[in-house]
Design an enzyme around this catalytic site. Sequence first.
Site, PDB file in Angstrom:
ATOM      1  N   CYS A 398      62.620 -49.598 -58.405  1.00  0.00           N
ATOM      2  CA  CYS A 398      61.500 -48.899 -58.652  1.00  0.00           C
ATOM      3  C   CYS A 398      61.686 -47.250 -58.203  1.00  0.00           C
ATOM      4  O   CYS A 398      62.380 -46.671 -58.883  1.00  0.00           O
ATOM      5  CB  CYS A 398      60.271 -49.206 -57.901  1.00  0.00           C
ATOM      6  N   HIS A 525      60.254 -54.947 -59.821  1.00  0.00           N
ATOM      7  CA  HIS A 525      60.609 -55.454 -58.399  1.00  0.00           C
ATOM      8  C   HIS A 525      60.943 -57.073 -58.437  1.00  0.00           C
ATOM      9  O   HIS A 525      60.349 -57.960 -58.568  1.00  0.00           O
ATOM     10  CB  HIS A 525      59.035 -55.306 -57.620  1.00  0.00           C
ATOM     11  N   GLU A 527      62.269 -58.721 -56.468  1.00  0.00           N
ATOM     12  CA  GLU A 527      62.164 -59.278 -55.044  1.00  0.00           C
ATOM     13  C   GLU A 527      60.811 -60.197 -55.045  1.00  0.00           C
ATOM     14  O   GLU A 527      61.013 -61.102 -54.340  1.00  0.00           O
ATOM     15  CB  GLU A 527      61.823 -58.236 -53.900  1.00  0.00           C
TER      16      GLU A 527
END
Length: 566
Positions: A398, A525, A527
């Site tokens: 990001c 993102h 994750e």
Amino acid sequence: MKYVLVTGGVVSGLGKGVTASSIGVVLKACGLRVTSIKIDPYLNTDAGTISPFEHGEVFVLDDGGEVDLDLGNYERFLDTTLTHNNNITTGKIYQTVLDKERKGDYLGKTVQVVPHITDAIQEWVERVAIVSVDGLEGQADVCVIELGGTIGDIESMPFIEALGQLSNKVGPGNFCLVHVSLVPVLNVVGEQKTKPTQHSVRKLRGLGLTPNILACRSTKELDKNVKEKLSKFCYVPVPNIFTLHDVSNIWRIPLLLKNQKAHEAVLKCLDLLCITKKPMLSDWTDRAEIFDNLCDPVRIAMVGKYTGLSDSYLSVLKALLHASVSLHKKLVVEWVPASDLEETTQKENPSAYQAAWNLLKSVDGILVPGGFGDRGVQGKILAAKYSRENNVPFLGICLGMQIAVIEFVRSVLNLEDANSTEFKPDTKNPCVVFMPEGSKSHMGGTMRLGTRRTYFHVPNCIAAQLYGNASFVDERHRHRYEVNPEMIKKLEETGLSFVGKDESGSRMEVLELPTHPYYIGVQFHPEFKSRPGKPSALFLGLIAASCGQLQNFLQESNSLLNNNQG
């Protein structure tokens, strides 16, 4: 629908979220379908506007919901896909009731906490509990509800009342209350003290809720006489009192519950004992054993703004852990405060500056996570520059991707004043700009949020290979700014490759530096979708590259993919 309510007493931070997730894991292993709800008693509508220093990371769901980090635990542990409705806040409930009042739905009645707020809470829970979150048709068998905060908090009172009413409404055999409490050990006498838990349970009972199970946090396993004492004063049978003592890693918590037969206590309380199977958690056991026996380290620098609070980057840490365990590497995260890398710190605190740079130069890989605000931005830019010039594996997420673009424009295109309009609105060379559809007047829920599709425009790029030679990938987003489309052509002509773009082709999603061993920036993102048994592709790539094994990893992955297709 069967409900398991998890509450906490004595102090905050006991691990109710992990306990609730672990209960869900064990029940799922018994053959049940499980969903989750997290109740946060704060007045914010959602977690989106809360500082990471206040509340840890903001977890983003597929539907764009900005929620409490515990929903990340639920998704990772249970491998489910939750919605924004799985996170209830006081703000959401009051907003719903007030909207109804303004429309005249209460027919002129005086709107009160009881029954209107409490009814709204129960209606929300019952509505969300039946929504499938595991991709299968039909509703779940059990809904695990975690009540945030500590019993006795004034903010929680309407929820306590509502959940007490729900317990009475669904009746015995459909509601199980698990109370997580603290049994401290005083160093002076070395004795496990039960009084805090006694007081907590007494307070809970006084509010109309009686615990069926006690999950006691302690440094070591509870003594037999301590369990008997708790049973006597808390009116909970000894077989329903379990120890959540300190363990070597978080994946041992479900095993801890299983070994103490906590599932049998829950199933008995819910009248499900006769229709379930014995839980098999071999994958959790294997993962926990692998973690405890890892000895070959891989050192990753986390260059960020909130390095003083690890929960601010919880999902990133979990994704790094999933990837490193999958590759049998012992993860060592080196926290590098971004601002310590800057010239200002060099003048004001030379020792901190030198320590930060020594640390950065000693690691195997560098990760710059997402974030907001201009503090530490120059330090992140310097970290990206160091990585690019010294062939150190780099992953920018990001803001981390935007940082990589700013650094490239300044260093390679020699536009030293290049910047993001987030940090310098009047910059003459804006390489990162505000998105046209964004809002500058309202903060909550106005970003580009949730799952969006990214198409790979360079089929043989590293990112596409890591995703299994996919032509596109769906990942979660949370950002207001994007790479300036007007600069793309010039950037690509000078060596930066935007290998992934959105469906319009004008919004940059993935960048790579083809001349670098591993230099990847992503606007999304990754994750948030990483799971213990299914690590994020880009984190796998970072760990593999940091160990000098990326090419072997890609060859093995491609070979496995071809065999599966054949």
